[in-house]
Design a protein around this motif. Structure first.
Motif, PDB file in Angstrom:
ATOM      1  N   GLY A  29       7.118  -1.409  25.499  1.00  0.00           N
ATOM      2  CA  GLY A  29       6.307  -1.384  24.287  1.00  0.00           C
ATOM      3  C   GLY A  29       6.812  -0.353  23.306  1.00  0.00           C
ATOM      4  N   GLN A  30       6.188  -0.304  22.155  1.00  0.00           N
ATOM      5  CA  GLN A  30       6.624   0.613  21.104  1.00  0.00           C
ATOM      6  C   GLN A  30       5.431   1.050  20.268  1.00  0.00           C
ATOM      7  OE1 GLN A  30       9.067  -1.051  17.857  1.00  0.00           O
ATOM      8  NE2 GLN A  30      10.555   0.557  18.306  1.00  0.00           N
ATOM      9  N   VAL A  31       5.417   2.326  19.920  1.00  0.00           N
ATOM     10  CA  VAL A  31       4.403   2.891  19.039  1.00  0.00           C
ATOM     11  C   VAL A  31       5.138   3.687  17.971  1.00  0.00           C
ATOM     12  CG1 VAL A  31       2.391   4.390  18.845  1.00  0.00           C
ATOM     13  CG2 VAL A  31       2.745   3.057  20.940  1.00  0.00           C
ATOM     14  N   VAL A  32       4.941   3.319  16.689  1.00  0.00           N
ATOM     15  CA  VAL A  32       5.690   3.952  15.597  1.00  0.00           C
ATOM     16  C   VAL A  32       4.737   4.320  14.469  1.00  0.00           C
ATOM     17  CG1 VAL A  32       7.575   3.689  13.940  1.00  0.00           C
ATOM     18  CG2 VAL A  32       7.724   2.570  16.163  1.00  0.00           C
ATOM     19  N   ASP A  33       4.866   5.537  13.964  1.00  0.00           N
ATOM     20  CA  ASP A  33       4.068   5.977  12.818  1.00  0.00           C
ATOM     21  C   ASP A  33       4.670   5.379  11.548  1.00  0.00           C
ATOM     22  OD1 ASP A  33       2.584   7.226  10.875  1.00  0.00           O
ATOM     23  OD2 ASP A  33       3.148   9.269  11.438  1.00  0.00           O
ATOM     24  N   LEU A  34       3.931   4.460  10.909  1.00  0.00           N
ATOM     25  CA  LEU A  34       4.389   3.791   9.688  1.00  0.00           C
ATOM     26  C   LEU A  34       3.577   4.214   8.463  1.00  0.00           C
ATOM     27  CD1 LEU A  34       4.715   0.177  11.175  1.00  0.00           C
ATOM     28  CD2 LEU A  34       6.553   1.832  10.836  1.00  0.00           C
ATOM     29  N   SER A  35       2.897   5.334   8.573  1.00  0.00           N
ATOM     30  CA  SER A  35       1.950   5.741   7.525  1.00  0.00           C
ATOM     31  C   SER A  35       2.582   5.888   6.160  1.00  0.00           C
ATOM     32  CB  SER A  35       1.263   7.044   7.926  1.00  0.00           C
ATOM     33  OG  SER A  35       0.602   6.912   9.166  1.00  0.00           O
ATOM     34  N   ALA A  36       3.842   6.317   6.105  1.00  0.00           N
ATOM     35  CA  ALA A  36       4.509   6.514   4.816  1.00  0.00           C
ATOM     36  C   ALA A  36       5.120   5.219   4.283  1.00  0.00           C
ATOM     37  CB  ALA A  36       5.588   7.583   4.943  1.00  0.00           C
ATOM     38  N   ASN A  37       5.046   4.155   5.072  1.00  0.00           N
ATOM     39  CA  ASN A  37       5.714   2.907   4.701  1.00  0.00           C
ATOM     40  C   ASN A  37       4.975   2.137   3.611  1.00  0.00           C
ATOM     41  OD1 ASN A  37       7.657   0.853   4.976  1.00  0.00           O
ATOM     42  ND2 ASN A  37       6.337  -0.290   6.371  1.00  0.00           N
ATOM     43  N   ARG A  38       3.646   2.148   3.676  1.00  0.00           N
ATOM     44  CA  ARG A  38       2.835   1.377   2.733  1.00  0.00           C
ATOM     45  C   ARG A  38       1.710   2.239   2.168  1.00  0.00           C
ATOM     46  NH1 ARG A  38       3.457  -4.304   3.440  1.00  0.00           N
ATOM     47  NH2 ARG A  38       4.635  -4.861   5.308  1.00  0.00           N
ATOM     48  N   THR A  39       1.261   1.887   0.968  1.00  0.00           N
ATOM     49  CA  THR A  39       0.010   2.436   0.471  1.00  0.00           C
ATOM     50  C   THR A  39      -1.010   1.308   0.423  1.00  0.00           C
ATOM     51  OG1 THR A  39      -1.015   3.850  -1.214  1.00  0.00           O
ATOM     52  CG2 THR A  39       0.401   2.059  -2.015  1.00  0.00           C
ATOM     53  N   THR A  40      -2.238   1.650   0.094  1.00  0.00           N
ATOM     54  CA  THR A  40      -3.308   0.657   0.115  1.00  0.00           C
ATOM     55  C   THR A  40      -4.021   0.615  -1.225  1.00  0.00           C
ATOM     56  OG1 THR A  40      -3.657   1.042   2.483  1.00  0.00           O
ATOM     57  CG2 THR A  40      -5.420  -0.062   1.278  1.00  0.00           C
ATOM     58  N   LEU A  41      -4.127  -0.580  -1.768  1.00  0.00           N
ATOM     59  CA  LEU A  41      -4.910  -0.819  -2.978  1.00  0.00           C
ATOM     60  C   LEU A  41      -6.177  -1.555  -2.589  1.00  0.00           C
ATOM     61  CD1 LEU A  41      -1.899  -1.956  -5.101  1.00  0.00           C
ATOM     62  CD2 LEU A  41      -3.530  -0.266  -5.930  1.00  0.00           C
ATOM     63  N   GLU A  42      -7.287  -1.156  -3.190  1.00  0.00           N
ATOM     64  CA  GLU A  42      -8.544  -1.865  -2.973  1.00  0.00           C
ATOM     65  C   GLU A  42      -8.924  -2.596  -4.247  1.00  0.00           C
ATOM     66  OE1 GLU A  42     -12.461  -0.478  -0.858  1.00  0.00           O
ATOM     67  OE2 GLU A  42     -12.646  -0.082  -3.016  1.00  0.00           O
ATOM     68  N   LEU A  43      -9.068  -3.904  -4.142  1.00  0.00           N
ATOM     69  CA  LEU A  43      -9.491  -4.756  -5.251  1.00  0.00           C
ATOM     70  C   LEU A  43     -10.874  -5.283  -4.894  1.00  0.00           C
ATOM     71  CD1 LEU A  43      -8.401  -6.132  -7.932  1.00  0.00           C
ATOM     72  CD2 LEU A  43      -7.889  -8.116  -6.480  1.00  0.00           C
ATOM     73  N   ARG A  44     -11.858  -4.989  -5.733  1.00  0.00           N
ATOM     74  CA  ARG A  44     -13.222  -5.393  -5.381  1.00  0.00           C
ATOM     75  C   ARG A  44     -13.966  -5.908  -6.610  1.00  0.00           C
ATOM     76  NH1 ARG A  44     -16.011  -0.873  -7.169  1.00  0.00           N
ATOM     77  NH2 ARG A  44     -14.754   1.017  -7.189  1.00  0.00           N
ATOM     78  N   GLY A  45     -14.949  -6.738  -6.347  1.00  0.00           N
ATOM     79  CA  GLY A  45     -15.759  -7.298  -7.409  1.00  0.00           C
ATOM     80  C   GLY A  45     -15.843  -8.808  -7.303  1.00  0.00           C
ATOM     81  N   THR A  46     -16.743  -9.382  -8.079  1.00  0.00           N
ATOM     82  CA  THR A  46     -16.975 -10.830  -8.006  1.00  0.00           C
ATOM     83  C   THR A  46     -15.768 -11.637  -8.469  1.00  0.00           C
ATOM     84  OG1 THR A  46     -17.994 -10.758 -10.209  1.00  0.00           O
ATOM     85  CG2 THR A  46     -19.460 -10.578  -8.301  1.00  0.00           C
ATOM     86  N   ARG A  47     -14.865 -11.012  -9.233  1.00  0.00           N
ATOM     87  CA  ARG A  47     -13.676 -11.713  -9.728  1.00  0.00           C
ATOM     88  C   ARG A  47     -12.408 -11.342  -8.967  1.00  0.00           C
ATOM     89  NH1 ARG A  47     -14.259 -16.178 -13.002  1.00  0.00           N
ATOM     90  NH2 ARG A  47     -15.846 -15.841 -14.597  1.00  0.00           N
ATOM     91  N   ALA A  48     -12.552 -10.582  -7.917  1.00  0.00           N
ATOM     92  CA  ALA A  48     -11.373 -10.134  -7.175  1.00  0.00           C
ATOM     93  C   ALA A  48     -10.547 -11.306  -6.646  1.00  0.00           C
ATOM     94  CB  ALA A  48     -11.792  -9.217  -6.035  1.00  0.00           C
ATOM     95  N   GLN A  49     -11.212 -12.293  -6.051  1.00  0.00           N
ATOM     96  CA  GLN A  49     -10.467 -13.441  -5.536  1.00  0.00           C
ATOM     97  C   GLN A  49      -9.783 -14.207  -6.656  1.00  0.00           C
ATOM     98  OE1 GLN A  49     -12.409 -16.009  -2.593  1.00  0.00           O
ATOM     99  NE2 GLN A  49     -11.265 -17.766  -3.409  1.00  0.00           N
ATOM    100  N   ASP A  50     -10.422 -14.301  -7.816  1.00  0.00           N
ATOM    101  CA  ASP A  50      -9.805 -14.990  -8.949  1.00  0.00           C
ATOM    102  C   ASP A  50      -8.504 -14.318  -9.357  1.00  0.00           C
ATOM    103  OD1 ASP A  50     -11.863 -16.891  -9.178  1.00  0.00           O
ATOM    104  OD2 ASP A  50     -13.085 -15.504 -10.334  1.00  0.00           O
TER     105      ASP A  50
END
Length: 202
Positions: A117-138
């Protein structure tokens, strides 16, 4: 030796310089923000194997069973299914009550011991955006080829897909709340792409 809290204070997220632009680009119908510095730990084990059992024991929860599944663990931690033997553990930022990603990685690596198996710290690899609201899916429907209808892509699901031309993890946290996780080098492009898609709802 520099204290850990000083190190945390000096961090700069991939989208920090766009914070005001993200805030001003939203409306009551749809809003966008960055959730920086989430711990992201990549896990590679064969489901059902002794390796998987060892990780599940340490995580105190099961690994996702299939495509798109997300397992919720204690401490506001989640494990996303990424492939037949690949998973991504998401945990809160260390400065927001989470644990140092290096410590999480060490604990899970120790749990594996000599098992495959493998365990790797990928924390610096991606950031996270939060898109929210009634039009988010649109907004997402404009540039994502997945069927995002709630009956097909319900809350609590996550998939790797393309947003425009950028590879992202798309996670529907709640019916009107999405987390979009691009690689750090594509974060600015992805954020501005989403802001452009939000303009008609401003």
């Amino acid at each position: 030796m520099v204290e850990r809290n000083v190190v945390l204070e000096r961090r700069r997220s991939p989208l920090q310089r766009l914070a005001k632009e993200l805030e001003s680009g939203g409306s009551t119908d749809v809003a966008l923000r960055e959730i920086p510095f989430l711990a992201q730990i990549g896990l590679r084990v064969e489901p059902g194997s002794p390796s998987a059992v060892a990780l599940e024991w340490t995580l105190t929860g099961a690994l996702p069973a299939g495509v798109g599944d997300v397992t919720e663990l204690s401490g506001n931690r989640h494990v996303l299914w990424s492939g037949p033997d690949e998973f991504l553990l998401i945990a809160p930022d260390e400065s927001d009550g989470g644990t140092d990603p290096a410590q999480i990685t060490d604990e899970l690596s120790t749990a594996l011991g000599g098992l495959p198996g493998q365990v790797v710290d990928l924390s610096a690899n991606r950031t996270t955006l939060e898109l929210r609201g009634t039009r988010a899916q649109d907004v997402l429907d404009k540039s994502c080829r997945l069927d995002l209808d709630p009956n097909v892509f319900p809350a609590g699901s996550a998939l790797v897909t393309l947003l425009g031309t950028v590879n992202v993890i798309l996670w529907r946290v709640e019916p009107d709340t999405w987390r979009i996780m691009p690689r750090a080098s594509f974060a600015t492009h992805t954020a501005r792409w989403l802001l452009d898609g939000m303009r008609e709802f401003a």
